[in-house]
Design a protein around this motif. Sequence first.
Motif, PDB file in Angstrom:
ATOM      1  N   UNK A   1       0.573  -1.304  -0.097  1.00 43.91           N
ATOM      2  CA  UNK A   1      -0.062  -0.121   0.072  1.00 43.91           C
ATOM      3  C   UNK A   1       0.752   1.500   0.146  1.00 43.91           C
ATOM      4  N   UNK A   2       2.271   0.943   0.156  1.00 38.19           N
ATOM      5  CA  UNK A   2       3.026   2.368   0.004  1.00 38.19           C
ATOM      6  C   UNK A   2       3.175   3.220   0.969  1.00 38.19           C
ATOM      7  N   UNK A   3       3.375   2.428   2.384  1.00 37.23           N
ATOM      8  CA  UNK A   3       3.537   3.056   3.689  1.00 37.23           C
ATOM      9  C   UNK A   3       4.598   2.394   4.411  1.00 37.23           C
ATOM     10  N   UNK A   4       4.615   3.010   5.709  1.00 35.29           N
ATOM     11  CA  UNK A   4       5.755   2.108   6.519  1.00 35.29           C
ATOM     12  C   UNK A   4       5.128   1.100   7.546  1.00 35.29           C
ATOM     13  N   UNK A   5       5.870   0.117   7.997  1.00 29.84           N
ATOM     14  CA  UNK A   5       5.555  -0.851   8.778  1.00 29.84           C
ATOM     15  C   UNK A   5       4.834  -0.300  10.137  1.00 29.84           C
ATOM     16  N   UNK A   6       5.435   0.771  10.571  1.00 24.22           N
ATOM     17  CA  UNK A   6       5.147   1.420  11.802  1.00 24.22           C
ATOM     18  C   UNK A   6       3.449   1.986  11.732  1.00 24.22           C
ATOM     19  N   UNK A   7       3.030   2.416  10.558  1.00 25.36           N
ATOM     20  CA  UNK A   7       1.666   2.819  10.258  1.00 25.36           C
ATOM     21  C   UNK A   7       0.845   1.602  10.195  1.00 25.36           C
ATOM     22  N   UNK A   8       1.248   0.646   9.449  1.00 23.88           N
ATOM     23  CA  UNK A   8       0.420  -0.327   9.371  1.00 23.88           C
ATOM     24  C   UNK A   8       0.214  -1.083  10.726  1.00 23.88           C
ATOM     25  N   UNK A   9       1.295  -1.218  11.527  1.00 23.92           N
ATOM     26  CA  UNK A   9       1.219  -1.564  12.918  1.00 23.92           C
ATOM     27  C   UNK A   9      -0.031  -0.918  13.628  1.00 23.92           C
ATOM     28  N   UNK A  10       0.167   0.181  13.752  1.00 21.62           N
ATOM     29  CA  UNK A  10      -1.022   1.072  14.200  1.00 21.62           C
ATOM     30  C   UNK A  10      -2.640   0.809  13.713  1.00 21.62           C
ATOM     31  N   UNK A  11      -2.646   0.672  12.390  1.00 23.03           N
ATOM     32  CA  UNK A  11      -3.886   0.584  12.137  1.00 23.03           C
ATOM     33  C   UNK A  11      -4.348  -0.824  12.338  1.00 23.03           C
ATOM     34  N   UNK A  12      -3.744  -1.793  12.085  1.00 21.52           N
ATOM     35  CA  UNK A  12      -3.989  -3.361  12.445  1.00 21.52           C
ATOM     36  C   UNK A  12      -4.362  -3.248  14.131  1.00 21.52           C
ATOM     37  N   UNK A  13      -3.501  -2.654  15.047  1.00 23.11           N
ATOM     38  CA  UNK A  13      -3.819  -2.637  16.378  1.00 23.11           C
ATOM     39  C   UNK A  13      -4.995  -2.072  16.784  1.00 23.11           C
ATOM     40  N   UNK A  14      -5.541  -0.729  15.900  1.00 19.28           N
ATOM     41  CA  UNK A  14      -6.779  -0.345  16.273  1.00 19.28           C
ATOM     42  C   UNK A  14      -7.806  -0.779  15.705  1.00 19.28           C
ATOM     43  N   UNK A  15      -7.759  -1.517  14.560  1.00 18.43           N
ATOM     44  CA  UNK A  15      -8.915  -2.383  14.279  1.00 18.43           C
ATOM     45  C   UNK A  15      -9.046  -3.545  14.863  1.00 18.43           C
ATOM     46  N   UNK A  16      -7.891  -4.198  15.372  1.00 21.81           N
ATOM     47  CA  UNK A  16      -8.169  -5.325  16.421  1.00 21.81           C
ATOM     48  C   UNK A  16      -8.759  -4.944  17.637  1.00 21.81           C
ATOM     49  N   UNK A  17      -8.354  -3.781  18.420  1.00 20.59           N
ATOM     50  CA  UNK A  17      -8.941  -3.261  19.444  1.00 20.59           C
ATOM     51  C   UNK A  17     -10.409  -2.809  19.125  1.00 20.59           C
ATOM     52  N   UNK A  18     -10.879  -2.372  18.186  1.00 20.43           N
ATOM     53  CA  UNK A  18     -12.070  -2.083  17.922  1.00 20.43           C
ATOM     54  C   UNK A  18     -13.100  -3.161  17.456  1.00 20.43           C
ATOM     55  N   UNK A  19     -12.290  -4.626  17.457  1.00 19.92           N
ATOM     56  CA  UNK A  19     -13.208  -5.748  17.083  1.00 19.92           C
ATOM     57  C   UNK A  19     -13.451  -5.846  15.643  1.00 19.92           C
ATOM     58  N   UNK A  20     -12.947  -5.048  14.678  1.00 18.39           N
ATOM     59  CA  UNK A  20     -13.100  -5.256  13.421  1.00 18.39           C
ATOM     60  C   UNK A  20     -12.350  -6.353  12.633  1.00 18.39           C
ATOM     61  N   UNK A  21     -11.368  -6.751  13.048  1.00 15.45           N
ATOM     62  CA  UNK A  21     -10.173  -7.754  12.775  1.00 15.45           C
ATOM     63  C   UNK A  21      -9.854  -8.554  13.744  1.00 15.45           C
ATOM     64  N   UNK A  22      -9.191  -9.790  13.421  1.00 13.23           N
ATOM     65  CA  UNK A  22      -8.775 -10.759  14.422  1.00 13.23           C
ATOM     66  C   UNK A  22      -7.575 -11.113  13.648  1.00 13.23           C
ATOM     67  N   UNK A  23      -6.329 -11.134  14.459  1.00 12.24           N
ATOM     68  CA  UNK A  23      -5.151 -11.785  13.864  1.00 12.24           C
ATOM     69  C   UNK A  23      -4.543 -12.781  14.695  1.00 12.24           C
TER      70      UNK A  23
END
Length: 221
Positions: A130-152
Amino acid sequence: MILAGKVKVYLIDENGKELVLEVKGPGEYFGETMLDEGPRPASAVTIEPCQFAIVSGADFRKLLTEHPDIALSVIQNLIQATRGLTENVRSLAMDVYGRVSRMLLALAVERRGNFVIPEKLTQQEIANRVGTSREVINRILRDLSIGGYIGVKEGTITINKPLPSRWQATIGSGEPGFLFRAAAKQAGAARKASEVSTSLNQGRGLLGNRGVLAVISKINS
């Protein structure tokens, strides 16, 4: 043509940053751009053990000339590739979250009533796509996980419910959080949470009450 395994097609910019264009699997092929004898537009590398059927440029041109049905199939695939690249260019106008959301939905397949991304992607691999940094992806996935939108679990991402239309501060360190960090950096980034909350109150009209409260809550946590 790929008989077995997977191949990553990618670009590398002048700074060495990788951008993944697509991942191809069995039954798919690459290298058809050799037909115009121009330079290769992208590089390709295997990402797991592969088996290939290789056709020379001369034999490929002869095959297309003698078999119009195959030529039509190649043209259709090139049209699909052009559409995909057009969507990728359009997605570049989106915010980073929009590109991540679009990628997850495109890769998801239904399994036993759940939508699962079958590829076990690392955060760096998602960032490259997606053309960004790993740190940004970490925050996005973490927030989606906290919100219950995804599970990893064990590297597999499962979409539990429809993804939000935008990355909101109410589910974690969303865009208002980034605005705060940029402002804090310019101001010196050395204030305590109580001092920050006072300055953020002045920007309530920009972020809205919920956005400000979410950012303050994030800081205090």
